[in-house]
Motif scaffolding. Sequence first.
Motif, PDB file in Angstrom:
ATOM      1  N   SER A  42       0.847  -1.192   0.000  1.00 23.43           N
ATOM      2  CA  SER A  42       0.000   0.000   0.000  1.00 23.43           C
ATOM      3  C   SER A  42       0.881   1.240   0.000  1.00 23.43           C
ATOM      4  CB  SER A  42      -0.982   0.016   1.174  1.00 23.43           C
ATOM      5  OG  SER A  42      -0.324   0.210   2.409  1.00 23.43           O
ATOM      6  N   GLN A  63      -0.984   4.675   4.923  1.00 22.07           N
ATOM      7  CA  GLN A  63      -1.968   4.216   5.901  1.00 22.07           C
ATOM      8  C   GLN A  63      -2.739   5.393   6.478  1.00 22.07           C
ATOM      9  OE1 GLN A  63      -0.731   1.550   8.952  1.00 22.07           O
ATOM     10  NE2 GLN A  63      -0.268  -0.117   7.551  1.00 22.07           N
ATOM     11  N   ALA A 104      -5.659   8.275   6.683  1.00 21.70           N
ATOM     12  CA  ALA A 104      -7.086   8.260   6.391  1.00 21.70           C
ATOM     13  C   ALA A 104      -7.351   8.988   5.086  1.00 21.70           C
ATOM     14  CB  ALA A 104      -7.849   8.915   7.536  1.00 21.70           C
ATOM     15  N   GLY A 105      -8.149   8.370   4.248  1.00 20.88           N
ATOM     16  CA  GLY A 105      -8.597   9.018   3.022  1.00 20.88           C
ATOM     17  C   GLY A 105      -7.503   9.326   2.041  1.00 20.88           C
ATOM     18  N   ASP A 106      -6.470   8.507   1.989  1.00 20.97           N
ATOM     19  CA  ASP A 106      -5.336   8.862   1.144  1.00 20.97           C
ATOM     20  C   ASP A 106      -4.665   7.635   0.553  1.00 20.97           C
ATOM     21  OD1 ASP A 106      -2.140  10.568   1.691  1.00 20.97           O
ATOM     22  OD2 ASP A 106      -3.293  10.167  -0.131  1.00 20.97           O
ATOM     23  N   ASP A 107      -5.276   7.055  -0.487  1.00 18.99           N
ATOM     24  CA  ASP A 107      -4.626   5.957  -1.210  1.00 18.99           C
ATOM     25  C   ASP A 107      -4.109   4.880  -0.269  1.00 18.99           C
ATOM     26  OD1 ASP A 107      -3.244   8.403  -3.438  1.00 18.99           O
ATOM     27  OD2 ASP A 107      -5.064   7.205  -3.660  1.00 18.99           O
ATOM     28  N   ASN A 108      -4.915   4.491   0.692  1.00 19.50           N
ATOM     29  CA  ASN A 108      -4.420   3.529   1.664  1.00 19.50           C
ATOM     30  C   ASN A 108      -4.881   2.107   1.380  1.00 19.50           C
ATOM     31  OD1 ASN A 108      -7.077   3.848   2.355  1.00 19.50           O
ATOM     32  ND2 ASN A 108      -6.686   4.735   4.368  1.00 19.50           N
ATOM     33  N   GLU A 109      -5.477   1.875   0.196  1.00 18.92           N
ATOM     34  CA  GLU A 109      -5.894   0.510  -0.107  1.00 18.92           C
ATOM     35  C   GLU A 109      -4.685  -0.379  -0.369  1.00 18.92           C
ATOM     36  OE1 GLU A 109      -6.839   3.170  -1.787  1.00 18.92           O
ATOM     37  OE2 GLU A 109      -6.342   2.967  -3.923  1.00 18.92           O
ATOM     38  N   GLN A 110      -4.859  -1.675  -0.099  1.00 20.79           N
ATOM     39  CA  GLN A 110      -3.814  -2.657  -0.338  1.00 20.79           C
ATOM     40  C   GLN A 110      -4.030  -3.345  -1.683  1.00 20.79           C
ATOM     41  OE1 GLN A 110      -4.405  -5.144   3.192  1.00 20.79           O
ATOM     42  NE2 GLN A 110      -2.398  -4.513   3.904  1.00 20.79           N
TER      43      GLN A 110
END
Lengths: 109, 116
Positions: free
Chosen positions: B94, B97, B99-105
């Motif tokens: 990822s 980590q 919030a709300g910032d390209d944190n998908e895996q």
Amino acid sequence: EDQVTQSPEALRLQEGESSSLNCSYTVSGLRGLFWYRQDPGKGPEFLFTLYSAGEEKEKERLKATLTKKESFLHITAPKPEDSATYLCAVLGYGQNFVFGPGTRLSVLP
Amino acid sequence: DAGITQSPRHKVTETGTPVTLRCHQTENHRYMYWYRQDPGHGLRLIHYSYGVKDTDKGEVSDGYSVSRSKTEDFLLTLESATSSQTSVYFCAISESQLAGDDNEQFFGPGTRLTVL
């Protein structure tokens, strides 16, 4: 401790029969709720991220919604190729990513 | 698709032998993760890394060690494999980590490990 549960464990639908999958969560501050699709023998494939209650996202026949306690993955007029296991995960402020056990979806032609 | 490869894809080994699994990414993402997936347990985090030489334990870290000497590579080592470590192992990456910032895996294809 962050926790994620998913229901139902398995769901069988006829092609075209719309339904919803549920993801219930408890988390110490939500940084993101994630939906994945996993086909047999493959790694999870990212679908959506939801960040705050009331948010909705759509992709083809899938629509994800979020409240303060749960998320739903709505499947409209599913096709056999939508058959897969759908995973929900949360990222909270207290812990790393926590995954639910998944819902196995079968769409029959 | 995110550029993540895992090697080997399949391995059969014997109890007590050391095993190393490799994850390689071409995305230059900061975070890398190792999970195991078992029936009835879902995906469980073993270890993760938040930068070169920066690692931390996950939920099921006993019996496993990791190393990250380069941004693109994250190694998982079973020092002395046991039958309970038979599983499918997934690497993930990822960017963030926050919030709300390209944190998908994004996940690799997995390694199926069998310990006899």
